[in-house]
Design a protein around this motif. Sequence first.
Motif, PDB file in Angstrom:
ATOM      1  N   MET A  44       0.862  -1.175   0.000  1.00 44.54           N
ATOM      2  CA  MET A  44       0.000   0.000   0.000  1.00 44.54           C
ATOM      3  C   MET A  44       0.899   1.226   0.000  1.00 44.54           C
ATOM      4  O   MET A  44       2.037   1.184   0.476  1.00 44.54           O
ATOM      5  N   THR A  45       0.396   2.321  -0.566  1.00 42.85           N
ATOM      6  CA  THR A  45       1.234   3.502  -0.762  1.00 42.85           C
ATOM      7  C   THR A  45       1.824   4.016   0.542  1.00 42.85           C
ATOM      8  O   THR A  45       2.995   4.402   0.601  1.00 42.85           O
ATOM      9  N   THR A  46       1.037   4.025   1.611  1.00 45.42           N
ATOM     10  CA  THR A  46       1.530   4.513   2.899  1.00 45.42           C
ATOM     11  C   THR A  46       2.743   3.711   3.360  1.00 45.42           C
ATOM     12  O   THR A  46       3.731   4.275   3.852  1.00 45.42           O
ATOM     13  N   ASN A  47       2.682   2.396   3.204  1.00 46.53           N
ATOM     14  CA  ASN A  47       3.806   1.551   3.610  1.00 46.53           C
ATOM     15  C   ASN A  47       5.018   1.755   2.709  1.00 46.53           C
ATOM     16  O   ASN A  47       6.155   1.861   3.176  1.00 46.53           O
ATOM     17  N   ASP A  48       4.773   1.794   1.398  1.00 49.06           N
ATOM     18  CA  ASP A  48       5.891   1.935   0.461  1.00 49.06           C
ATOM     19  C   ASP A  48       6.556   3.301   0.583  1.00 49.06           C
ATOM     20  O   ASP A  48       7.770   3.434   0.426  1.00 49.06           O
ATOM     21  N   SER A  49       5.760   4.325   0.856  1.00 44.49           N
ATOM     22  CA  SER A  49       6.297   5.668   1.047  1.00 44.49           C
ATOM     23  C   SER A  49       7.219   5.704   2.267  1.00 44.49           C
ATOM     24  O   SER A  49       8.334   6.244   2.220  1.00 44.49           O
ATOM     25  N   PHE A  50       6.771   5.132   3.363  1.00 45.99           N
ATOM     26  CA  PHE A  50       7.597   5.057   4.567  1.00 45.99           C
ATOM     27  C   PHE A  50       8.857   4.228   4.310  1.00 45.99           C
ATOM     28  O   PHE A  50       9.976   4.606   4.664  1.00 45.99           O
ATOM     29  N   SER A  51       8.671   3.084   3.639  1.00 44.52           N
ATOM     30  CA  SER A  51       9.797   2.197   3.350  1.00 44.52           C
ATOM     31  C   SER A  51      10.890   2.901   2.566  1.00 44.52           C
ATOM     32  O   SER A  51      12.085   2.657   2.778  1.00 44.52           O
ATOM     33  N   ALA A  52      10.493   3.807   1.661  1.00 44.58           N
ATOM     34  CA  ALA A  52      11.462   4.499   0.800  1.00 44.58           C
ATOM     35  C   ALA A  52      12.416   5.392   1.582  1.00 44.58           C
ATOM     36  O   ALA A  52      13.444   5.815   1.052  1.00 44.58           O
ATOM     37  N   HIS A  53      12.118   5.681   2.836  1.00 49.93           N
ATOM     38  CA  HIS A  53      13.042   6.462   3.666  1.00 49.93           C
ATOM     39  C   HIS A  53      14.220   5.609   4.157  1.00 49.93           C
ATOM     40  O   HIS A  53      15.321   6.116   4.347  1.00 49.93           O
ATOM     41  N   VAL A  54      13.962   4.325   4.360  1.00 49.23           N
ATOM     42  CA  VAL A  54      14.958   3.438   4.961  1.00 49.23           C
ATOM     43  C   VAL A  54      15.633   2.541   3.926  1.00 49.23           C
ATOM     44  O   VAL A  54      16.787   2.174   4.074  1.00 49.23           O
ATOM     45  N   TYR A  55      14.902   2.216   2.875  1.00 52.17           N
ATOM     46  CA  TYR A  55      15.387   1.256   1.882  1.00 52.17           C
ATOM     47  C   TYR A  55      15.420   1.890   0.488  1.00 52.17           C
ATOM     48  O   TYR A  55      14.612   2.759   0.168  1.00 52.17           O
ATOM     49  N   ASP A  56      16.332   1.402  -0.322  1.00 48.40           N
ATOM     50  CA  ASP A  56      16.370   1.757  -1.737  1.00 48.40           C
ATOM     51  C   ASP A  56      15.970   0.543  -2.564  1.00 48.40           C
ATOM     52  O   ASP A  56      16.062  -0.601  -2.111  1.00 48.40           O
ATOM     53  N   SER A  57      15.573   0.801  -3.795  1.00 50.53           N
ATOM     54  CA  SER A  57      15.338  -0.262  -4.766  1.00 50.53           C
ATOM     55  C   SER A  57      16.434  -0.204  -5.825  1.00 50.53           C
ATOM     56  O   SER A  57      17.200   0.760  -5.888  1.00 50.53           O
ATOM     57  N   LEU A  58      16.501  -1.218  -6.654  1.00 53.26           N
ATOM     58  CA  LEU A  58      17.490  -1.196  -7.732  1.00 53.26           C
ATOM     59  C   LEU A  58      17.231  -0.030  -8.675  1.00 53.26           C
ATOM     60  O   LEU A  58      18.153   0.633  -9.150  1.00 53.26           O
ATOM     61  N   VAL A  59      15.946   0.225  -8.934  1.00 50.21           N
ATOM     62  CA  VAL A  59      15.541   1.282  -9.850  1.00 50.21           C
ATOM     63  C   VAL A  59      14.707   2.293  -9.073  1.00 50.21           C
ATOM     64  O   VAL A  59      13.851   1.918  -8.265  1.00 50.21           O
ATOM     65  N   GLY A  60      14.961   3.584  -9.287  1.00 49.07           N
ATOM     66  CA  GLY A  60      14.209   4.629  -8.610  1.00 49.07           C
ATOM     67  C   GLY A  60      13.174   5.270  -9.520  1.00 49.07           C
ATOM     68  O   GLY A  60      13.074   4.943 -10.711  1.00 49.07           O
ATOM     69  N   ARG A  61      12.410   6.200  -8.946  1.00 46.45           N
ATOM     70  CA  ARG A  61      11.412   6.929  -9.722  1.00 46.45           C
ATOM     71  C   ARG A  61      11.471   8.402  -9.355  1.00 46.45           C
ATOM     72  O   ARG A  61      11.622   8.760  -8.176  1.00 46.45           O
ATOM     73  N   THR A  62      11.334   9.253 -10.359  1.00 44.05           N
ATOM     74  CA  THR A  62      11.253  10.684 -10.108  1.00 44.05           C
ATOM     75  C   THR A  62       9.853  11.018  -9.599  1.00 44.05           C
ATOM     76  O   THR A  62       8.962  10.163  -9.566  1.00 44.05           O
ATOM     77  N   ALA A  63       9.644  12.279  -9.260  1.00 42.34           N
ATOM     78  CA  ALA A  63       8.329  12.719  -8.809  1.00 42.34           C
ATOM     79  C   ALA A  63       7.274  12.530  -9.884  1.00 42.34           C
ATOM     80  O   ALA A  63       6.089  12.377  -9.588  1.00 42.34           O
ATOM     81  N   ASN A  64       7.722  12.515 -11.152  1.00 42.00           N
ATOM     82  CA  ASN A  64       6.792  12.315 -12.263  1.00 42.00           C
ATOM     83  C   ASN A  64       6.730  10.849 -12.693  1.00 42.00           C
ATOM     84  O   ASN A  64       6.170  10.527 -13.739  1.00 42.00           O
ATOM     85  N   MET A  65       7.349   9.977 -11.875  1.00 42.59           N
ATOM     86  CA  MET A  65       7.321   8.532 -12.058  1.00 42.59           C
ATOM     87  C   MET A  65       8.176   8.031 -13.216  1.00 42.59           C
ATOM     88  O   MET A  65       7.975   6.928 -13.719  1.00 42.59           O
ATOM     89  N   ASP A  66       9.145   8.814 -13.659  1.00 42.85           N
ATOM     90  CA  ASP A  66      10.105   8.329 -14.637  1.00 42.85           C
ATOM     91  C   ASP A  66      11.131   7.439 -13.930  1.00 42.85           C
ATOM     92  O   ASP A  66      11.540   7.728 -12.796  1.00 42.85           O
ATOM     93  N   LEU A  67      11.555   6.373 -14.591  1.00 46.02           N
ATOM     94  CA  LEU A  67      12.527   5.467 -13.998  1.00 46.02           C
ATOM     95  C   LEU A  67      13.932   6.063 -14.075  1.00 46.02           C
ATOM     96  O   LEU A  67      14.320   6.624 -15.105  1.00 46.02           O
ATOM     97  N   VAL A  68      14.683   5.935 -12.964  1.00 43.46           N
ATOM     98  CA  VAL A  68      16.047   6.462 -12.894  1.00 43.46           C
ATOM     99  C   VAL A  68      16.921   5.462 -12.134  1.00 43.46           C
ATOM    100  O   VAL A  68      16.414   4.647 -11.356  1.00 43.46           O
ATOM    101  N   PRO A  69      18.229   5.501 -12.346  1.00 40.73           N
ATOM    102  CA  PRO A  69      19.111   4.606 -11.589  1.00 40.73           C
ATOM    103  C   PRO A  69      19.015   4.857 -10.086  1.00 40.73           C
ATOM    104  O   PRO A  69      18.841   5.993  -9.638  1.00 40.73           O
ATOM    105  N   SER A  70      19.126   3.794  -9.313  1.00 44.01           N
ATOM    106  CA  SER A  70      19.202   3.898  -7.861  1.00 44.01           C
ATOM    107  C   SER A  70      20.334   2.987  -7.408  1.00 44.01           C
ATOM    108  O   SER A  70      21.493   3.302  -7.640  1.00 44.01           O
ATOM    109  N   LEU A  71      20.032   1.841  -6.796  1.00 47.08           N
ATOM    110  CA  LEU A  71      21.115   0.919  -6.437  1.00 47.08           C
ATOM    111  C   LEU A  71      21.698   0.242  -7.673  1.00 47.08           C
ATOM    112  O   LEU A  71      22.821  -0.263  -7.634  1.00 47.08           O
TER     113      LEU A  71
END
Length: 538
Positions: A44-71
């Motif tokens: 759920m968005t609330t959980n994933d939003s909180f999770s994004a403070h502590v964890y990274d994913s391999l691929v990130g997203r901009t505010a407009n939801m474009d995919l960008v490099p992360s890990l």
Amino acid sequence: MNFALNKRALALVGASLIGAAHAQHLTIALASEPTAADPHYHKMTTNDSFSAHVYDSLVGRTANMDLVPSLATSWKNLDDLTWEFKLRKDVKFSNGAPFTSQDVLFTICRTLNNETNVSQSYMDTTKLITDVQTPDDLTVIVKTAEPVPLIPAEFARNLPIISSSIIKHDKLKFAPKEGCGYKGPWPTVADFNSGKMAIGTGPFKLKSYVKGNAITLERNDGYWGAKPAWQTVKMVAVPNAGPRLTGLMSGDYDLIENPAARDLARIKEDKKLAFVATPSTRLVFFQPDIGRDKSPFVTAPDGKNPLQDLRVRKAINMAIDRKAIVQRLMDGMATPAYQYMPDGMFGGLAKAPEIKFDPEGAKKLLAEAGYPNGFEMTLSSTNDRYMNDAQIAQAVAQYLTRIGIKTKVDAMTASIYFPKRAKREFSFPIGGWPSENGEASGLFQLWVASTDSPKGLGTSNYGAFSNAEFDKVYIPAAKTVDPVKRKAMLEQATQIALDNVPLIPLHFESSIWAFKKELSYEGRRDQYTLATSVKPAK
């Protein structure tokens, strides 16, 4: 005289230090409480939003939801069934352990061995993986049983990376049924909630998670990316919009999410406050219980489940005045939904025909279906998850009652609601889903496709809708790598779904954040509330 001046100077220095200390702390009022600190617990968005403070994913997203490099700094197809990810160098977890390809393998294995998850959403993609190779510390090669054209987008939304250092294990290998080299037990949600295993590479570290009270984060000074402006962040769940705004106006909160749209005029008039409104891809809808001959909260004269009749679902669709809900309840901060993704999104219709508000036509359809005097039904809703969700539920209940469906509303907190919905305890539950992968396939995979858990299909299809014609078009579309062909097939699947009404679409939310004037906030289409997006105003 000099002593007095020195005292004044010290006072000014003290005040300055107090101000600087305060500026390092951020307090956010959330509309809904995250249900766990486990990043693979409940999608759920609330959980994933909180999770994004502590964890990274391999691929990130901009505010407009474009995919960008992360890990991962890059990714590519080696063939239709194989993806290669190159990982970022010199990244460390918050406990000091280095980030390597082994952590990616461990995370994938954990999603497939997580017995304390509420839903299987984090397994939807990993279930399709047949092999994970780690030829070196900075390379991961993922093989799938069938083509998964959107695996980078799926990893962006479904695979927060945890550290393999949180448990002792043998050499890791991709063998999920054998534990991947770990004999267990696997970390539970309680282990993450306690903070014991909440180890990530994100911009913050979890200091404390107290359900029903607050979440406290502290800056991860070893973070590989841009350092956040805040040393500590406190997140408090305040389900009612009124107290959230009152707390912001009194200075208790620095930023709040989802102020009531009707309160925007007050915010505009307050010189100490500002707000941002951002259109989102989140569809708010109701999900009729179609799969069961008898449904727990539907009572009809013939003893059947009327929601199984397409004419009844079409009647419900026609009975709701979406424009009135958007204008009166949402104060214009939403867009009426006539399909399951915003017009023109990849795989959706370029412009969906309007679902006309036609209560008389709805009554005729009910009569044709054998319910001229309607039936009784309970509508189940959250009261703290979506913008004005309880009020929306009441409005829809009134519309349905007017066409003869005597409708009650049972509204409850999200923490109670979502586990019940996952167990299919409702007949007509509310739902909300953003198109996180940027195309129609995301919602279709979870909410509309016939349920096939081993293949990650229909894992949120709580209404048990099943349509062979839809599956025949959608399932091959999801595996089609050619974007032109996939788009055409998804558009066809969209039309089939609209014709069969597996979901009752209402509107697409606009997300609103209000904050102190001395701050700025970058609104996000994915509706995440991120402390990293809060900055001192220039």
